[in-house]
Design an enzyme around this catalytic site. Structure first.
Site, PDB file in Angstrom:
ATOM      1  N   LYS A 161      31.664 -14.746  31.967  1.00  0.00           N
ATOM      2  CA  LYS A 161      30.427 -15.370  32.457  1.00  0.00           C
ATOM      3  C   LYS A 161      29.253 -14.397  32.343  1.00  0.00           C
ATOM      4  O   LYS A 161      28.169 -14.755  31.874  1.00  0.00           O
ATOM      5  CB  LYS A 161      30.628 -15.850  33.907  1.00  0.00           C
ATOM      6  CG  LYS A 161      31.576 -17.036  33.995  1.00  0.00           C
ATOM      7  CD  LYS A 161      32.054 -17.368  35.412  1.00  0.00           C
ATOM      8  CE  LYS A 161      33.119 -18.461  35.341  1.00  0.00           C
ATOM      9  NZ  LYS A 161      33.688 -18.860  36.627  1.00  0.00           N
ATOM     10  N   GLN A 171      33.426 -16.809  42.688  1.00  0.00           N
ATOM     11  CA  GLN A 171      34.637 -17.090  41.911  1.00  0.00           C
ATOM     12  C   GLN A 171      35.791 -17.477  42.845  1.00  0.00           C
ATOM     13  O   GLN A 171      36.045 -16.810  43.848  1.00  0.00           O
ATOM     14  CB  GLN A 171      35.010 -15.856  41.069  1.00  0.00           C
ATOM     15  CG  GLN A 171      36.168 -16.062  40.115  1.00  0.00           C
ATOM     16  CD  GLN A 171      35.855 -17.021  38.963  1.00  0.00           C
ATOM     17  OE1 GLN A 171      34.712 -17.264  38.622  1.00  0.00           O
ATOM     18  NE2 GLN A 171      36.892 -17.569  38.378  1.00  0.00           N
ATOM     19  N   ASP A 229      27.647 -24.062  39.890  1.00  0.00           N
ATOM     20  CA  ASP A 229      29.033 -24.487  39.691  1.00  0.00           C
ATOM     21  C   ASP A 229      29.188 -25.990  39.951  1.00  0.00           C
ATOM     22  O   ASP A 229      30.160 -26.608  39.520  1.00  0.00           O
ATOM     23  CB  ASP A 229      29.943 -23.756  40.704  1.00  0.00           C
ATOM     24  CG  ASP A 229      30.932 -22.811  40.048  1.00  0.00           C
ATOM     25  OD1 ASP A 229      31.178 -22.936  38.840  1.00  0.00           O
ATOM     26  OD2 ASP A 229      31.472 -21.958  40.775  1.00  0.00           O
TER      27      ASP A 229
HETATM   28  N1  GUN Z   1      37.903 -20.366  39.238  1.00  0.00           N
HETATM   29  C1  GUN Z   1      38.394 -20.943  38.111  1.00  0.00           C
HETATM   30  N2  GUN Z   1      37.420 -21.673  37.510  1.00  0.00           N
HETATM   31  C2  GUN Z   1      36.314 -21.544  38.270  1.00  0.00           C
HETATM   32  C3  GUN Z   1      34.990 -22.060  38.158  1.00  0.00           C
HETATM   33  O1  GUN Z   1      34.627 -22.800  37.236  1.00  0.00           O
HETATM   34  N3  GUN Z   1      34.125 -21.691  39.138  1.00  0.00           N
HETATM   35  C4  GUN Z   1      34.497 -20.888  40.167  1.00  0.00           C
HETATM   36  N4  GUN Z   1      33.583 -20.587  41.088  1.00  0.00           N
HETATM   37  N5  GUN Z   1      35.712 -20.394  40.309  1.00  0.00           N
HETATM   38  C5  GUN Z   1      36.610 -20.722  39.359  1.00  0.00           C
END
Ligand code: GUN
Length: 283
Positions: A53, A97, A120
Site C-alpha cells: 500500500k 490494517q 477502506d
Molecule cells: N486486511 C486484509 N485486507 C485488508 C484491507 O483491505 N483493509 C484493512 N484495513 N485490513 C485488511
C-alpha cells in the site's frame, strides 16, 4: 469456447496511471493526497500488504505515512492515534490494517475513523452510504471487481449476478454495488441449497468464499463472466482462487486469474479512494 482473460494487472496499471495524473493536477492546487496506514503487531501477511500500500502511494505520487506499533499497544492509545490523524490536514485517508490483536475491539477502532477519511470503506457510515446510494467510499476489493467487470465492456444493467459469499468486506458490499449498477442480484452462502441451480442462471458470478473449487465448470452458463476473489493454496502449495480456473475458462466468456486478477485491484482502489478524499476538498 475459451474465455477471455480479465487482466487485473493491466486494469490496475491503467487506473494507477490515471491516479498519478490526477494527483499531479491536485498538487498544482497545493494539495498532496495523503494516506496514513497503521499496523499493530507482527502479522507477516499484514506486513506484506501494508508495504504494498505504501509503495503504491509513492509510485503514484501520493504522500503516505506508515505507523507501526508493538502488539501490546493499548486500545486507548490506538484510538488516540486515529483521532490525531482525523484532525491532521495532511492526511486524507486512514487505514488500520486488520486483523488487530485480540485485546483491541476492531469495530470500535474502525468506527473511530472519520467517515470522510474512511478510504477502506469499512465504517458503518460508508456501508450505509453504499446501501442508500449516497456519496461515500466503496470498499476496495468489491469496488475493484466492479472495475474489472466494466473493463470487459459489459453493461451490468438487467444482468443476473450471483455473488457467492456474504462477508461484510466483500460479499455484501459486492451485492450492493452490483445492485447500484442495475444488475439483478442473488447472494449465495454456506446455507444455500443447490448452489449450482443459482450459478447456472448467472450472467456474472463473483466467487468470494475462501475455498478452492467452489465454482466448477458444470456450474457455469456458457459465456458468463466469472470474477474470482479467492486467495487459497492448492495441494502443491500454489496460489489459487475459489474457481476451478482450468476447467471454468473453457465455459466462461470472461474470467479473472489468480494471481493477477482481483488482487492488484484492492490496492489500486485504495489509491483511488484516497485521491478522491483529497479531491473533495477542492470540489
Ligand atoms: N486486511 C486484509 N485486507 C485488508 C484491507 O483491505 N483493509 C484493512 N484495513 N485490513 C485488511
Amino acid at each position: 469456447m475459451t474465455a477471455q482473460i480479465i487482466d487485473g494487472n493491466a486494469v490496475a496499471k491503467q487506473l494507477r496511471t490515471e491516479v498519478a495524473q490526477r494527483t499531479a493536477a491536485l498538487k498544482t492546487k497545493g494539495i498532496t493526497p495523503g494516506l496514513a496506514v497503521i499496523l499493530v503487531g507482527e502479522d507477516p501477511a499484514s506486513k506484506v500488504y501494508v508495504g504494498k500500500k505504501v509503495q503504491a502511494c509513492e509510485e503514484a505520487g501520493l504522500h503516505s505515512v506508515l505507523e507501526r506499533y508493538e502488539a501490546d499497544l493499548t486500545e486507548a492509545a490506538l484510538l488516540a492515534r486515529v483521532e490525531a490523524l482525523n484532525q491532521d490536514p495532511s492526511i486524507h485517508g486512514i487505514l488500520v490494517q486488520l486483523p488487530l490483536p485480540a485485546h483491541i475491539d476492531a469495530h470500535k477502532v474502525i468506527e473511530s475513523i472519520s467517515p470522510a477519511k474512511d478510504v477502506d470503506g469499512f465504517h458503518v457510515a460508508s456501508a450505509g452510504a453504499l446501501m442508500t446510494g449516497t456519496p461515500g467510499f466503496w470498499s476496495c476489493t468489491p469496488y475493484g471487481c466492479i472495475k474489472l467487470l466494466e473493463s470487459t465492456g459489459m453493461d451490468l444493467r438487467g444482468k443476473h449476478a450471483v455473488v457467492i459469499g456474504r462477508s461484510n468486506n466483500v460479499g455484501k458490499p459486492m451485492a450492493l454495488m452490483l445492485l447500484q449498477k442495475n444488475a439483478t442480484v442473488t447472494i449465495c452462502h454456506s446455507a444455500t441449497q443447490n448452489l449450482k441451480a443459482h450459478t447456472l442462471q448467472a450472467d456474472v458470478i463473483v466467487a468470494a468464499v475462501g475455498r478452492r473449487d467452489t465454482l466448477t465448470a458444470d456450474m457455469v452458463k456458457p459465456g458468463a463472466v466469472v470474477i474470482d476473489v479467492g486467495m487459497n493454496r492448492n495441494d502443491q502449495g500454489k496460489l489459487c482462487g475459489d474457481v476451478d480456473f482450468a476447467n471454468v475458462k473453457e465455459v466462461a466468456g470472461w474470467i479473472t486469474p489468480v494471481p493477477g486478477g482481483v488482487g492488484p485491484m484492492t490496492v489500486t482502489m485504495l489509491l483511488v479512494n484516497t485521491l478522491e478524499a483529497a479531491e473533495r476538498l477542492v470540489a
